[in-house]
Design a protein around this motif. Structure first.
Motif, mmCIF file in Angstrom:
data_model
loop_
_atom_site.group_PDB
_atom_site.id
_atom_site.type_symbol
_atom_site.label_atom_id
_atom_site.label_comp_id
_atom_site.label_asym_id
_atom_site.label_seq_id
_atom_site.Cartn_x
_atom_site.Cartn_y
_atom_site.Cartn_z
ATOM 1 N N ILE A 286 0.846 -1.200 0.000
ATOM 2 C CA ILE A 286 0.000 0.000 0.000
ATOM 3 C C ILE A 286 0.882 1.251 0.000
ATOM 4 N N ASN A 287 0.294 2.374 -0.342
ATOM 5 C CA ASN A 287 1.072 3.618 -0.288
ATOM 6 C C ASN A 287 0.838 4.317 1.057
ATOM 7 N N GLU A 288 1.578 5.379 1.301
ATOM 8 C CA GLU A 288 1.499 6.091 2.580
ATOM 9 C C GLU A 288 0.115 6.670 2.823
ATOM 10 N N ALA A 289 -0.551 7.103 1.741
ATOM 11 C CA ALA A 289 -1.894 7.659 1.890
ATOM 12 C C ALA A 289 -2.866 6.595 2.400
ATOM 13 N N ALA A 290 -2.736 5.355 1.897
ATOM 14 C CA ALA A 290 -3.601 4.272 2.361
ATOM 15 C C ALA A 290 -3.311 3.937 3.821
ATOM 16 N N PHE B 107 3.353 8.531 -4.518
ATOM 17 C CA PHE B 107 3.770 9.032 -5.826
ATOM 18 C C PHE B 107 2.511 9.484 -6.569
ATOM 19 N N HIS B 108 2.705 10.400 -7.495
ATOM 20 C CA HIS B 108 1.577 10.987 -8.218
ATOM 21 C C HIS B 108 1.133 10.044 -9.329
ATOM 22 N N PHE B 109 0.061 9.305 -9.081
ATOM 23 C CA PHE B 109 -0.468 8.411 -10.105
ATOM 24 C C PHE B 109 -1.680 9.026 -10.797
ATOM 25 N N GLU B 110 -2.082 10.227 -10.379
ATOM 26 C CA GLU B 110 -3.157 10.962 -11.032
ATOM 27 C C GLU B 110 -2.660 12.365 -11.364
ATOM 28 N N SER B 111 -3.521 13.150 -11.964
ATOM 29 C CA SER B 111 -3.171 14.519 -12.331
ATOM 30 C C SER B 111 -2.796 15.328 -11.097
ATOM 31 N N LEU B 112 -1.941 16.325 -11.310
ATOM 32 C CA LEU B 112 -1.561 17.214 -10.210
ATOM 33 C C LEU B 112 -2.719 18.109 -9.772
ATOM 34 N N ARG B 113 -3.840 17.996 -10.454
ATOM 35 C CA ARG B 113 -5.036 18.707 -9.993
ATOM 36 C C ARG B 113 -5.625 18.044 -8.746
ATOM 37 N N LYS B 114 -5.219 16.797 -8.490
ATOM 38 C CA LYS B 114 -5.800 16.036 -7.392
ATOM 39 C C LYS B 114 -4.744 15.693 -6.354
ATOM 40 N N ASN B 115 -5.191 15.576 -5.109
ATOM 41 C CA ASN B 115 -4.308 15.099 -4.052
ATOM 42 C C ASN B 115 -4.050 13.605 -4.235
ATOM 43 N N ILE B 116 -2.937 13.137 -3.703
ATOM 44 C CA ILE B 116 -2.593 11.718 -3.810
ATOM 45 C C ILE B 116 -3.541 10.906 -2.943
ATOM 46 N N GLY B 117 -4.219 9.941 -3.567
ATOM 47 C CA GLY B 117 -5.172 9.106 -2.849
ATOM 48 C C GLY B 117 -4.579 7.778 -2.434
ATOM 49 N N ALA B 118 -5.430 6.930 -1.849
ATOM 50 C CA ALA B 118 -4.987 5.611 -1.388
ATOM 51 C C ALA B 118 -4.810 4.665 -2.574
ATOM 52 N N LEU B 119 -3.731 3.844 -2.504
ATOM 53 C CA LEU B 119 -3.391 2.945 -3.605
ATOM 54 C C LEU B 119 -2.824 1.647 -3.043
ATOM 55 N N SER B 120 -3.131 0.549 -3.722
ATOM 56 C CA SER B 120 -2.559 -0.746 -3.329
ATOM 57 C C SER B 120 -2.066 -1.479 -4.560
ATOM 58 N N LEU B 121 -1.055 -2.306 -4.366
ATOM 59 C CA LEU B 121 -0.490 -3.139 -5.427
ATOM 60 C C LEU B 121 -0.634 -4.594 -5.017
ATOM 61 N N ILE B 122 -1.108 -5.426 -5.949
ATOM 62 C CA ILE B 122 -1.186 -6.864 -5.690
ATOM 63 C C ILE B 122 -0.505 -7.614 -6.834
ATOM 64 N N LEU B 123 -0.066 -8.813 -6.548
ATOM 65 C CA LEU B 123 0.512 -9.659 -7.594
ATOM 66 C C LEU B 123 -0.610 -10.316 -8.378
ATOM 67 N N TYR B 124 -0.592 -10.096 -9.700
ATOM 68 C CA TYR B 124 -1.650 -10.693 -10.513
ATOM 69 C C TYR B 124 -1.174 -10.718 -11.955
ATOM 70 N N LYS B 125 -1.420 -11.813 -12.634
ATOM 71 C CA LYS B 125 -0.995 -11.936 -14.017
ATOM 72 C C LYS B 125 -1.768 -10.953 -14.885
#
Length: 810
Positions: free
Chosen positions: A572-576, A613-631
């Protein structure tokens, strides 16, 4: 009489060629610029108005707050549309669109695929809501049966070389055959659905019948019956929430709708008029990237400013030159001319000059339109056949001419002939001097505002380009449509990794650009309460994602093939982590569901926390994000070492063609993806600086003319001063200081207005530059320098003149 007025007007224009040129060129430049911007604004305001009953079509939007995230969605649940149609007779028809992303498409009898960027599923009612002409097929049944497809006229020619491919087959993604049951006219460029060229029957996907009231994936449109007030109808959404959505919330969360609302969460449905979508909607899951009403307002104001500067310039020069014709007025009045005749004469000259300017402006705008279209990314055409267009232009030119000529006409025609002819009247009265000064200040107030606006826009764009994003977007090659490789995706990745210029690689459908998004709700294990849920994006990645994107870990570790248990691990990211409330989330367990029906629960163990990290436009604050292993088989991303990029691309393409023959090779670079997100701002910046430069040029033309007039009027004074010992520097300073005072006043007035406007524009970005004092100081200094350069030419010319020439007649 009119013929005589025109003859005299023409003689005066020819007599004073220099001032006539300044007036005509300055006004035509302003009119041409205003015309181009007006065509742009009209084009933006015309979106989706070509559909019949456009005023009765609305889209359902969803605003959701849950799990620490706020979502503004352009999509709704799959059952909502036809539930509304069933329950409410006010609705004539409904239709849903479901984006299916980019697809590989070919004729069933062909071997080479083509890339279709935007493919949508659509209900069979699509053509009942949107009055798009059908070239082939029945509009009511074309999308009724499974595996049916309606294509645009352009796609019909692209795939079949004709516009009547009825009954022929298309292969989608190499595995599903669709029969062509209709050909539609291309959706107009002035539509928020402009890039939709291929519609698959909604009955071809099971997602349309899942009855998942909590899963928002469908762009939903409503066609109301005549006379229905959409705002009043919105009240019925509360009934829908209570009757249908509350049951889903109860089964999912074990809580009532009221409990969810009491905890600060909400779900609200609203209606947006179809004709408002393009300029007023920037939600998640838009059918297309939309425009921005702010930019329409900005350009409309710039057009008004440019026209105002040109008119002020025109009036200023006309007022200044009119004083030289006082004796002409005196003679005419002495010979019996009525005041009304003199007024008519001056107005005729002014209107004639205005129409000369209009003619030149139309030619300028027509010639510049292709360049403007390229700059604005538009397909605007000149409305030659539109009579209203010509009528408005003629009226504008007439009004400008009358306004510009009104002051000199009424001012000079009031002179008493005896006083004028005996030189006992002061021709440069306070009124005309104050008026010209006010007009010069007005011109440069606008110029200062445009200079500041241009500087702020470009500084914000530079900030976007240079800001540390938390990942490295440079030297990242993205190969699209990895699924075309079938089971050779991993082999392709490994083969490319052997190239000397490739450092690392990852296979994923999710990238840190705003095009990637999928929202899921998670709960701490053992705490499935609605106030404990967290809504965050869930990205399916492989073991090399964190390394390839060069993400930084804040705690724990990234995925590692040495740990088999990572198959149920989650990063997860820091926001999450902040939303979850964990100081040390590593080792904690959370769970979520893999399907919209909430039947496939999966428990995850948090193994690491990645830095935001900024995964959306700089118009938005950084939200919650998670990474999972998946093909995944969306894209293969390669980080290059910085060597010969074209050679590396060629090598990757050769391997692709070897492993996926017949499949198109499509690639892009991540930094280009990032730039595309801010393409509208880049266009605005380019257009802004172009018209700011034009406004300054027009203002300088007027200033140049006024300085020439001032130098001419004070020729004898300059001669006397030079005889008495004044230097060239003294004379230049004398003639320039009056104008510089006016520019400084303009800076003091224009800077606060510019600050207010640009502060409002920057507020649209969550991350933006600060408005520093030096930006306004630099804009003011630039305005002063431009004014000085403009005025000093005439001042130096006057100062260098031999005083004998100006005094010999005294």
């Amino acid at each position: 009489m009119l013929k005589n007025y025109l003859k005299i007007a023409w003689r005066n224009l020819r007599k004073h060629k220099f001032y006539s040129f300044l007036n005509i060129f300055g006004l035509s430049l302003g009119l041409a610029s205003c015309l181009l911007i007006t065509l742009y604004v009209v084009d933006e305001l015309s979106y989706d108005r070509s559909f019949a009953h456009a005023e009765r079509i609305y889209r359902v939007n969803a605003d959701i707050r849950f799990g620490g995230a706020d979502m503004s969605l352009a999509v709704a649940p799959d059952p909502l549309a036809f539930t509304l149609k069933k329950d409410y007779p006010q609705i004539e028809q409904v239709v849903r669109l479901r984006e299916n992303g980019s697809q590989l498409v070919r004729r069933a009898d062909a071997t080479e695929n083509l890339k279709e960027d935007r493919v949508f599923f659509a209900d069979s009612t699509f053509f009942e809501v949107f009055s798009l002409p059908m070239l082939q097929g029945d509009r009511h049944s074309a999308l009724r049966n499974p595996n049916s497809v309606v294509i645009s006229e352009t796609d019909a020619r692209k795939y079949f070389g004709e516009t009547n491919p009825m009954g022929k087959a298309l292969m989608i993604d190499n595995n599903t055959t669709y029969t062509v049951t209709g050909v539609m006219q291309d959706i107009p460029a002035q539509s928020h659905m402009r890039d939709v060229h291929m519609l698959l029957s909604m009955s071809s996907t099971d997602e349309s019948r899942m009855n998942a009231w909590g899963s928002h994936n469908f762009n939903t449109y409503i066609l109301f019956r005549e006379g229905i007030n959409a705002k009043d109808f919105e009240k019925n959404f509360e009934t829908i929430l209570q009757k249908y959505t509350s049951k889903w919330i109860q089964s999912f969360l074990g809580s009532s709708l009221e409990d969810v609302r009491k905890s600060g969460n909400y779900l609200v449905y609203t209606l947006m008029p179809l004709t408002n979508i393009h300029l007023h909607s920037d939600r998640t899951a838009e059918v297309n990237a939309n425009g921005n009403i702010q930019y329409v307002y900005i350009f409309a104001v710039v057009a008004i400013f440019l026209l105002a500067i040109a008119c002020v310039n025109f009036m200023n020069l006309a007022t200044a030159r009119s004083a030289n014709r006082a004796k002409e007025v005196g003679v005419r009045k002495a010979l019996g001319s009525e005041r009304s005749a003199l007024v008519s004469q001056f107005l005729t000259e002014s209107v004639l000059l205005s129409f000369f300017s209009l003619t030149l402006a139309i030619v300028m705008a027509y010639l510049a339109l292709p360049l403007f279209n390229n700059l604005a990314s538009k397909q605007i055409t000149f409305p030659i056949a539109n009579m209203w267009f010509w009528l408005i232009l003629v009226l504008t030119a007439g009004v400008v001419g009358v306004l510009a000529g009104s002051y000199p006409a009424f001012f000079l025609s009031a002179f008493q002939p005896l006083k004028v002819l005996k030189n006992t009247i002061h021709l440069e009265g306070r009124g005309s001097g104050y008026l010209r000064n006010a007009l010069v200040v007005f011109q440069f107030v606008i110029s200062v505002m445009l200079i500041v606006g241009t500087g702020v826009i470009y500084r914000q764009l530079d900030y976007i380009q240079t800001k540390k994003l938390g990942f490295n977007k440079d030297q990242m090659l993205i190969v699209n449509d990895a699924y075309a490789l079938n089971n050779q995706v991993k082999a392709f990745k490994e083969q490319v990794m052997r190239l000397p210029n490739v450092a690392s690689a990852t296979v994923t459908s999710f990238l840190p650009t705003p095009s990637s998004r999928t929202d899921h709700t998670f709960f701490p294990v053992g705490q499935m309460q609605q106030d404990k849920g967290i809504n965050m994006q869930k990205w399916a990645v492989d073991y090399d994602f964190v390394k390839t994107m060069q993400l930084q870990m804040a705690g724990g570790r990234a995925f590692d093939e040495a740990f088999p248990s990572d198959s149920t691990g989650i990063v997860i990211n820091e926001a999450a982590a902040k939303v979850l409330g964990y100081k040390d989330p590593v080792g904690k367990k959370i769970f979520g569901y893999e399907d919209a029906a909430l039947t496939k629960r999966v428990d995850y163990t948090i193994i690491g926390v990645v830095k935001n990290f900024h995964f959306e436009s700089l118009r938005k604050n950084i939200g919650a994000l998670s990474l999972i292993l998946y093909k995944s088989s969306g894209s293969v991303v390669f980080r290059m070492k910085g060597g010969d990029a074209p050679q590396t691309v060629a090598q990757v393409e050769a391997l692709w063609k070897q492993m996926a023959p017949g499949q198109p090779f499509n690639y892009r670079f991540m930094d280009q993806d990032f730039d595309n997100v801010y393409r509208s701002e880049q266009r605005v910046g380019q257009i802004f600086i172009t018209f700011a430069a034009i406004s300054i040029m027009i203002g300088c033309l007027g200033l140049f003319g006024l300085s020439a007039f001032t130098a001419e009027r004070r020729t004898k004074e300059i001669g006397v001063r030079k005889v008495l010992g004044a230097s060239v520097v003294n004379i230049v300073a004398l003639l320039s200081k009056e104008f510089i005072k006016l520019i400084i006043i303009a800076i003091l007035i224009g800077s606060p207005i510019a600050w207010f406007g640009m502060n409002h524009w920057l507020s649209d970005f969550a991350y933006h530059v600060d408005l520093a004092w030096w930006m306004f100081a630099a804009a003011g200094l630039l305005a002063v320098v431009i004014a000085l350069l403009t005025v000093s030419f005439q001042s130096v010319k006057a100062a260098l003149m031999n005083p004998v020439r100006s005094l010999k007649s005294e």
